[in-house]
Design an enzyme around this catalytic site. Structure first.
Site, PDB file in Angstrom:
ATOM      1  N   GLU A 107       0.848  -1.198   0.000  1.00 26.69           N
ATOM      2  CA  GLU A 107       0.000   0.000   0.000  1.00 26.69           C
ATOM      3  C   GLU A 107       0.881   1.245   0.000  1.00 26.69           C
ATOM      4  OE1 GLU A 107      -2.459   1.590  -0.704  1.00 26.69           O
ATOM      5  OE2 GLU A 107      -4.056   1.409   0.777  1.00 26.69           O
ATOM      6  N   ASP A 108       0.317   2.351  -0.449  1.00 25.47           N
ATOM      7  CA  ASP A 108       1.103   3.591  -0.468  1.00 25.47           C
ATOM      8  C   ASP A 108       1.192   4.237   0.905  1.00 25.47           C
ATOM      9  OD1 ASP A 108      -1.624   4.217  -0.462  1.00 25.47           O
ATOM     10  OD2 ASP A 108      -1.524   5.658  -2.104  1.00 25.47           O
ATOM     11  N   ASP A 111      -3.440   5.632   6.868  1.00 27.79           N
ATOM     12  CA  ASP A 111      -3.870   6.843   7.535  1.00 27.79           C
ATOM     13  C   ASP A 111      -4.760   6.412   8.714  1.00 27.79           C
ATOM     14  OD1 ASP A 111      -4.251   9.707   7.579  1.00 27.79           O
ATOM     15  OD2 ASP A 111      -6.138   9.453   6.537  1.00 27.79           O
ATOM     16  N   PHE A 160      -1.207  16.182   4.521  1.00 24.71           N
ATOM     17  CA  PHE A 160      -1.592  15.527   3.275  1.00 24.71           C
ATOM     18  C   PHE A 160      -0.432  15.582   2.284  1.00 24.71           C
ATOM     19  CE2 PHE A 160      -3.757  14.566  -0.638  1.00 24.71           C
ATOM     20  CZ  PHE A 160      -4.568  13.517  -0.229  1.00 24.71           C
ATOM     21  N   ARG A 173       0.680  12.224  -9.035  1.00 22.99           N
ATOM     22  CA  ARG A 173       1.225  10.868  -8.877  1.00 22.99           C
ATOM     23  C   ARG A 173       2.610  10.744  -9.504  1.00 22.99           C
ATOM     24  NH1 ARG A 173      -2.946   7.582  -7.014  1.00 22.99           N
ATOM     25  NH2 ARG A 173      -5.015   7.928  -7.895  1.00 22.99           N
TER      26      ARG A 173
END
Ligand code: IMP
Ligand code: MG
Length: 188
Positions: A107-108, A111, A160, A173
């Site tokens: 996963e990136d 959170d 963020f 991206r």
């Protein structure tokens, strides 16, 4: 002269992670995974969570010295653009079944942890022999559920971030580095 790319203007001046820092850490993670899965290599499946993890996945894969299988899943978590709700919808499922396989989810960013805890239960219920979670970024301060993360590249503050696969409204991206998006971009 990457910083002169147009999209860098939307980031806070100081990059959070440069591409060199990322590459170094990805190399370490690949070496660790190679060592940890040496015994289970025949049945190892790396699952890329589209789209955010795709760049990390491509780099990590090449740092793993084992004959791995790859598969892809796309999920969408309902919520606002910068926060997830934990209600997860599978947009694209795995191509192959994972019964008896050792699954490593890539996963990136984690959170709240809601997306991954849904996914964890979902994949385990399909009969995987084991399931581990690997994320490039982790925001531990934001966790809403208890989630065990097996491999985390960097722990980052509650801001963020975009770049290296991570988006805001599907852009940024393709930035090679990771930076903090200026709040005025998503607050307007
Ligand atoms: P969680 O369910 O709250 O853990 O949400 C994880 C997902 O939210 C990630 O896969 C990202 O798609 C998205 N996300 C969370 N924080 C960020 C961020 O700082 N930048 C970009 N995407 C983020
Ligand atoms: Mg994502």
């Amino acid at each position: 002269m990457q910083q002169e790319r147009m999209m860098y203007r939307d980031l806070k001046d100081e990059l959070l992670l440069t591409k060199e820092q990322i590459a170094r850490r990805v190399r370490e993670m690949g070496a660790q995974i190679t060592q940890d899965y040496r015994m289970e290599q025949a049945d190892l499946v790396l699952v890329c969570i589209l789209k955010g993890a795709v760049i990390f996945f491509a780099d990590l894969l090449r740092e793993i010295d084992l004959p791995v299988h790859t598969d892809f899943m796309a999920i969408s978590s309902y919520g606002s653009a910068t926060k997830s709700s934990g209600v997860v919808r599978i947009l694209k499922d795995l191509d192959k079944d994972i019964v008896g396989k050792h699954v490593l989810v890539v996963e990136d960013i984690i959170d709240s942890g809601l997306t991954l805890s849904f996914l964890r239960e979902n994949l385990l219920s399909r009969g995987a022999a084991s399931l581990k979670i690997c994320t490039l970024l982790d925001k531990p301060d934001r966790r809403k559920v208890d989630l065990h993360v097996d491999y985390a590249g960097f722990q980052i503050p509650d801001e963020f971030v975009v770049g290296y696969g991570l988006d805001y409204a599907e852009i940024y991206r393709n930035l090679p580095d990771i930076g903090v998006l200026r709040p005025e971009i998503y607050e307007k």
